[in-house]
Design a protein around this motif. Sequence first.
Motif, PDB file in Angstrom:
ATOM      1  N   ALA A  58     -17.697-122.504  66.236  1.00  0.00           N
ATOM      2  CA  ALA A  58     -18.052-121.142  65.769  1.00  0.00           C
ATOM      3  C   ALA A  58     -18.184-121.522  64.106  1.00  0.00           C
ATOM      4  O   ALA A  58     -19.195-120.907  63.622  1.00  0.00           O
ATOM      5  CB  ALA A  58     -16.833-120.142  65.662  1.00  0.00           C
ATOM      6  N   LEU A  59     -17.410-122.232  63.625  1.00  0.00           N
ATOM      7  CA  LEU A  59     -17.600-122.432  62.117  1.00  0.00           C
ATOM      8  C   LEU A  59     -18.952-123.051  61.715  1.00  0.00           C
ATOM      9  O   LEU A  59     -19.525-122.902  60.910  1.00  0.00           O
ATOM     10  CB  LEU A  59     -16.462-123.383  61.478  1.00  0.00           C
ATOM     11  CG  LEU A  59     -14.972-122.708  61.497  1.00  0.00           C
ATOM     12  CD1 LEU A  59     -14.178-123.617  61.024  1.00  0.00           C
ATOM     13  CD2 LEU A  59     -15.063-121.566  60.694  1.00  0.00           C
ATOM     14  N   GLN A  60     -19.296-124.033  62.777  1.00  0.00           N
ATOM     15  CA  GLN A  60     -20.611-124.758  62.688  1.00  0.00           C
ATOM     16  C   GLN A  60     -21.617-123.753  62.639  1.00  0.00           C
ATOM     17  O   GLN A  60     -22.606-123.895  62.005  1.00  0.00           O
ATOM     18  CB  GLN A  60     -20.698-125.841  63.764  1.00  0.00           C
ATOM     19  CG  GLN A  60     -21.845-126.416  63.490  1.00  0.00           C
ATOM     20  CD  GLN A  60     -22.208-127.576  64.936  1.00  0.00           C
ATOM     21  OE1 GLN A  60     -22.166-127.254  66.176  1.00  0.00           O
ATOM     22  NE2 GLN A  60     -22.373-128.837  64.462  1.00  0.00           N
TER      23      GLN A  60
ATOM     24  N   LEU B 288      -9.470-118.921  55.006  1.00  0.00           N
ATOM     25  CA  LEU B 288     -10.311-119.930  54.220  1.00  0.00           C
ATOM     26  C   LEU B 288     -11.483-120.743  54.641  1.00  0.00           C
ATOM     27  O   LEU B 288     -12.381-121.026  54.307  1.00  0.00           O
ATOM     28  CB  LEU B 288      -9.166-120.721  53.301  1.00  0.00           C
ATOM     29  CG  LEU B 288      -9.614-121.824  52.459  1.00  0.00           C
ATOM     30  CD1 LEU B 288     -10.214-121.069  51.377  1.00  0.00           C
ATOM     31  CD2 LEU B 288      -8.629-122.802  51.910  1.00  0.00           C
ATOM     32  N   LEU B 289     -11.074-121.112  56.069  1.00  0.00           N
ATOM     33  CA  LEU B 289     -11.978-122.076  56.641  1.00  0.00           C
ATOM     34  C   LEU B 289     -13.414-121.033  57.083  1.00  0.00           C
ATOM     35  O   LEU B 289     -14.257-121.734  56.962  1.00  0.00           O
ATOM     36  CB  LEU B 289     -11.415-122.365  58.211  1.00  0.00           C
ATOM     37  CG  LEU B 289     -10.299-123.671  57.943  1.00  0.00           C
ATOM     38  CD1 LEU B 289      -9.659-123.752  59.482  1.00  0.00           C
ATOM     39  CD2 LEU B 289     -11.122-124.752  57.315  1.00  0.00           C
ATOM     40  N   ILE B 290     -13.142-119.937  57.740  1.00  0.00           N
ATOM     41  CA  ILE B 290     -14.454-119.213  57.610  1.00  0.00           C
ATOM     42  C   ILE B 290     -14.988-118.782  56.478  1.00  0.00           C
ATOM     43  O   ILE B 290     -16.268-118.771  56.426  1.00  0.00           O
ATOM     44  CB  ILE B 290     -13.848-117.799  58.386  1.00  0.00           C
ATOM     45  CG1 ILE B 290     -13.264-117.900  59.556  1.00  0.00           C
ATOM     46  CG2 ILE B 290     -15.099-116.860  58.628  1.00  0.00           C
ATOM     47  CD1 ILE B 290     -12.680-116.530  60.347  1.00  0.00           C
ATOM     48  N   VAL B 291     -14.339-118.359  55.566  1.00  0.00           N
ATOM     49  CA  VAL B 291     -14.910-118.167  54.245  1.00  0.00           C
ATOM     50  C   VAL B 291     -15.776-119.471  53.655  1.00  0.00           C
ATOM     51  O   VAL B 291     -16.871-119.329  53.031  1.00  0.00           O
ATOM     52  CB  VAL B 291     -14.380-117.573  52.959  1.00  0.00           C
ATOM     53  CG1 VAL B 291     -14.999-117.433  51.553  1.00  0.00           C
ATOM     54  CG2 VAL B 291     -13.671-116.068  53.692  1.00  0.00           C
ATOM     55  N   GLY B 292     -15.121-120.650  53.803  1.00  0.00           N
ATOM     56  CA  GLY B 292     -15.718-121.944  53.390  1.00  0.00           C
ATOM     57  C   GLY B 292     -16.939-122.296  54.013  1.00  0.00           C
ATOM     58  O   GLY B 292     -17.628-122.930  53.403  1.00  0.00           O
ATOM     59  N   SER B 293     -16.917-121.932  55.121  1.00  0.00           N
ATOM     60  CA  SER B 293     -18.133-122.444  56.130  1.00  0.00           C
ATOM     61  C   SER B 293     -19.247-121.421  55.483  1.00  0.00           C
ATOM     62  O   SER B 293     -20.273-121.997  55.613  1.00  0.00           O
ATOM     63  CB  SER B 293     -17.759-122.104  57.603  1.00  0.00           C
ATOM     64  OG  SER B 293     -16.886-123.157  57.873  1.00  0.00           O
ATOM     65  N   PHE B 294     -19.049-120.290  55.523  1.00  0.00           N
ATOM     66  CA  PHE B 294     -19.972-119.359  55.030  1.00  0.00           C
ATOM     67  C   PHE B 294     -20.592-119.602  53.707  1.00  0.00           C
ATOM     68  O   PHE B 294     -21.797-119.878  53.517  1.00  0.00           O
ATOM     69  CB  PHE B 294     -19.539-117.745  55.157  1.00  0.00           C
ATOM     70  CG  PHE B 294     -20.666-116.989  54.590  1.00  0.00           C
ATOM     71  CD1 PHE B 294     -21.525-116.292  55.596  1.00  0.00           C
ATOM     72  CD2 PHE B 294     -20.667-116.403  53.231  1.00  0.00           C
ATOM     73  CE1 PHE B 294     -22.606-115.332  55.145  1.00  0.00           C
ATOM     74  CE2 PHE B 294     -21.578-115.489  52.950  1.00  0.00           C
ATOM     75  CZ  PHE B 294     -22.503-115.073  53.879  1.00  0.00           C
TER      76      PHE B 294
END
Length: 244
Positions: A68-70, A222-228
């Motif tokens: 999903a992050l990808q 943080l992981l979601i925002v960082g991926s975006f």
Amino acid sequence: MPPSTHHLRLGSGLVLMSYISLHLFNHMLGIVSLSLAEAGLRLSIRLWQSLPGTVLLYGAFALHFALALQTIHQRRHWQLPAREWLRLWSGFSLPLLLIGHAVNTRVATSFYGFHPSYEKIIAGPISGGSQGWQIALLAPGWVHGCMGLWITVRRHVQSRRTRVALATVFVAVPLLSAAGFLRLARTIEPHETLLVAHAAEARPRAASLASWRHVLLGTYLLLIVGSFVAGRWRDARTGDATAP
């Protein structure tokens, strides 16, 4: 031949859907009796808290979340149809809801000597006045999983009767699960001594579990925002590189 991203997403999603479905069906057993629901919970704990079950469940979650992050990182536009926004919302909101539940059950079991039972699991929301929140925990995951399964099988489902049956299951399972949970809550709620005992047992570990929740929630966001942000930064650099 290594599995494709589609097959990895489908396989991990099926594991997570199995976990959610078993929880929903276990709640449904509460329509019959508390003792039957407790028996179902014990079987579920034996399955998912065994070493193979733990590796399978958390491995599937890590893989599904990484994919999903990808997708967030690689997507170049966000002009999506409403159904796709619903699928994204349901998928990413599920961990937001389940982190607290996982900390209060699995983390508390592994590190603080908590022994889960339906009486204890339901007594907590009753004491805090959050029964409705508890009922809603698995709804986003159910919606997300059903939408993902439908995208996979819809081209094979030509019969209108089959489509109606699938839609009926989609609606009926969470409703029956909620009915079972409410019946269990009504069974436990009159026993004030049980609620008081649960609150006293939970109090010593409350601060530590709150810290776990904050760390896990912060890491997840943080992981979601960082991926975006990383994806938009890549797009900006690519645009600069290709600009005349």
